[in-house]
Design an enzyme around this catalytic site. Sequence first.
Site, PDB file in Angstrom:
ATOM      1  N   HIS A  26      -5.720   2.894   1.186  1.00 17.67           N
ATOM      2  CA  HIS A  26      -4.961   4.058   1.643  1.00 17.67           C
ATOM      3  C   HIS A  26      -5.596   4.776   2.846  1.00 17.67           C
ATOM      4  O   HIS A  26      -4.938   5.015   3.857  1.00 17.67           O
ATOM      5  CB  HIS A  26      -4.798   5.067   0.507  1.00 17.67           C
ATOM      6  CG  HIS A  26      -4.271   4.474  -0.769  1.00 17.67           C
ATOM      7  ND1 HIS A  26      -3.361   3.440  -0.781  1.00 17.67           N
ATOM      8  CD2 HIS A  26      -4.513   4.763  -2.073  1.00 17.67           C
ATOM      9  CE1 HIS A  26      -3.077   3.125  -2.041  1.00 17.67           C
ATOM     10  NE2 HIS A  26      -3.763   3.909  -2.836  1.00 17.67           N
ATOM     11  N   ASP A  53       0.902  -1.154   0.000  1.00 25.48           N
ATOM     12  CA  ASP A  53       0.000   0.000   0.000  1.00 25.48           C
ATOM     13  C   ASP A  53       0.930   1.190   0.000  1.00 25.48           C
ATOM     14  O   ASP A  53       1.587   1.479   1.008  1.00 25.48           O
ATOM     15  CB  ASP A  53      -0.876   0.003   1.261  1.00 25.48           C
ATOM     16  CG  ASP A  53      -1.869   1.147   1.228  1.00 25.48           C
ATOM     17  OD1 ASP A  53      -1.485   2.262   0.833  1.00 25.48           O
ATOM     18  OD2 ASP A  53      -3.042   0.933   1.589  1.00 25.48           O
ATOM     19  N   HIS A  54       1.027   1.885  -1.127  1.00 30.76           N
ATOM     20  CA  HIS A  54       2.106   2.864  -1.234  1.00 30.76           C
ATOM     21  C   HIS A  54       1.959   4.022  -0.249  1.00 30.76           C
ATOM     22  O   HIS A  54       2.926   4.713   0.037  1.00 30.76           O
ATOM     23  CB  HIS A  54       2.292   3.338  -2.682  1.00 30.76           C
ATOM     24  CG  HIS A  54       1.317   4.371  -3.142  1.00 30.76           C
ATOM     25  ND1 HIS A  54       0.059   4.068  -3.576  1.00 30.76           N
ATOM     26  CD2 HIS A  54       1.412   5.716  -3.243  1.00 30.76           C
ATOM     27  CE1 HIS A  54      -0.574   5.178  -3.933  1.00 30.76           C
ATOM     28  NE2 HIS A  54       0.229   6.205  -3.738  1.00 30.76           N
TER      29      HIS A  54
HETATM   30  C1  BG6 Z   1      -3.750   4.819  -6.396  1.00 29.01           C
HETATM   31  C2  BG6 Z   1      -5.117   4.901  -7.013  1.00 29.01           C
HETATM   32  O1  BG6 Z   1      -3.650   3.710  -5.562  1.00 29.01           O
HETATM   33  O2  BG6 Z   1      -3.503   5.994  -5.632  1.00 29.01           O
HETATM   34  C3  BG6 Z   1      -5.248   6.157  -7.871  1.00 29.01           C
HETATM   35  O3  BG6 Z   1      -5.347   3.762  -7.824  1.00 29.01           O
HETATM   36  C4  BG6 Z   1      -4.883   7.373  -7.067  1.00 29.01           C
HETATM   37  O4  BG6 Z   1      -6.562   6.291  -8.382  1.00 29.01           O
HETATM   38  C5  BG6 Z   1      -3.534   7.182  -6.391  1.00 29.01           C
HETATM   39  O5  BG6 Z   1      -4.834   8.479  -7.956  1.00 29.01           O
HETATM   40  C6  BG6 Z   1      -3.237   8.326  -5.446  1.00 29.01           C
HETATM   41  O6  BG6 Z   1      -1.919   8.213  -4.997  1.00 29.01           O
HETATM   42  P1  BG6 Z   1      -1.098   9.493  -4.553  1.00 29.01           P
HETATM   43  O7  BG6 Z   1       0.186   8.953  -4.039  1.00 29.01           O
HETATM   44  O8  BG6 Z   1      -0.948  10.364  -5.758  1.00 29.01           O
HETATM   45  O9  BG6 Z   1      -1.941  10.164  -3.509  1.00 29.01           O
END
Ligand code: BG6
Length: 510
Positions: free
Chosen positions: A262, A199-200
């Site tokens: 997230h 989960d980044h």
């Molecule tokens: C991804 C989603 O996991 O996270 C995208 O699939 C979203 O739809 C993105 O735009 C948002 O990531 P960050 O790091 O730009 O907030």
Amino acid sequence: MNAFAPNPLRQGLVEDRLPEPCTVVIFGASGDLTKRKLVPALYSLMAERLLPPSFAVVGYARKEVSDVAFRGEMKEWCGKHARHKQTEELWSQFEKGIYFHTGDYDTPEDYQALKGRLDQIDKERGIPGNRVFYVSTPPSTFPIVVKQLSDNGLINKTGTGPFTRVIIEKPFGTDLQSARDLNAHCLKHLAEDQIYRIDHYLGKETVQNLMVFRFANAFFEPLWNNRYVDHVQITGAEALGIEGRGGYFDHAGILRDMVQNHLFQVMALTAMEPPVSLNATDLRDEKVKVLKALRPIPEGRFDEFVVRGQYRAGSVAGRPIPSYQEEVGVTAGSTTETYVALKMFIDNWRWAGVPFYLRSAKAMPKKVTEVALVFKDAPHRLFGEKSSNEPNVLAIRIQPDEGISMRFGSKVPGNTLDINPVNMEFRYGTSFGTEPPEAYERLQLDCMLGDQALYTRADEVEASWKYISRIHDEWKRSFARGIPTYEAGSWGPDESDAMLRRSNQAWRRL
Ligand code: BG6
């Protein structure tokens, strides 16, 4: 010299956390994530001297690409997206360890060939067989890749010798049952300590700082509970619409895309008890407890707790955005939500009675992710009518303008007694003067080091799906009611404001 003191000769040369020599194999190497994030992150790790001296990265995908062509392509993308500037010296060192292997996801012979290739690379580069397989393919192929790796002898299941670790990209399942099935499948072929569900958001500095902020400081933790906190707001807003991802998004919706993973992770870190230690087990145990304490939405009162919406045409910062219905890949009459807001309760000692409001959406006025604790009023209104009507707020800005701000009432200078809200701010940029690392740097490094603390565990993923799947079930039942809309570039449907108003609360203006 103290045996535990750092060796002064190593200082500034290498980090203490250096992984063992290994190869990272990326399945789905022709995809966007590989070019924009994964390989640029590995390049930055090398620039920071955090990669082991013997290291290789192998791209695996169906298309025919030579090593040389793949290196050229990666050079261009790393130039554009890596946090560290490209130098000829660093690049030539890095590219020697880049390879491409063409193969199908479901063909045993291709995995056999990959095995031979990896053994060969091990020999060439002095790697003792340690491997990270990064599965960044379309989700339907996750189980296939894991099975093929296992069937073709690419997974060391003995628990000794070279390590094999598998990173699984999101989404990990599409509902509770599919997440359970995927967990069961992975656990048939791998041990839990070999599975890295990514989960980044957990790799973001500011998300990790939630823990540091709470548990390395004495100020805030005593206030972090239902005695002082009125409610919590967690926002994950994005200014962009679907931007060509309609085919994927129309099946997912924002609840699956952003909230199940997230936002729930951010909520769990905000709400959890202090873990006994920061090791993966202790940390994840605490997060799971939060997810298990989520109060199920009461039968028949769904609308009080969940609001969804879909954007119509509008504009964001002067840029026109077509309506969701007109986006390529969206089915006519789709009721997929691009906005969702939830009111949730965590039924435990600390948070009894405190609503947690979560909202996430596309086509909002701006991109902003934050956690805000909104405090209760002071016990006695000493200043009567002169008191500011605005509550104290502690806001943790996850992105952009990463930082923390406190909003409180202050006397307006002058000979009368007036009180106005003011802000006290901390900004990463000004305090540290450096750019935070990319989430995928930290996460890939942790996997190479065998640290699962910032990856999600099987029970955690299932606990969050349990909550989310109930909402999807209810939406399926009420399909005929359609979906409220909101103008692109606005803060979402009126129903969402109304949800908070019913409890005398309001979304923060961001
Ligand atoms: C991804 C989603 O996991 O996270 C995208 O699939 C979203 O739809 C993105 O735009 C948002 O990531 P960050 O790091 O730009 O907030």
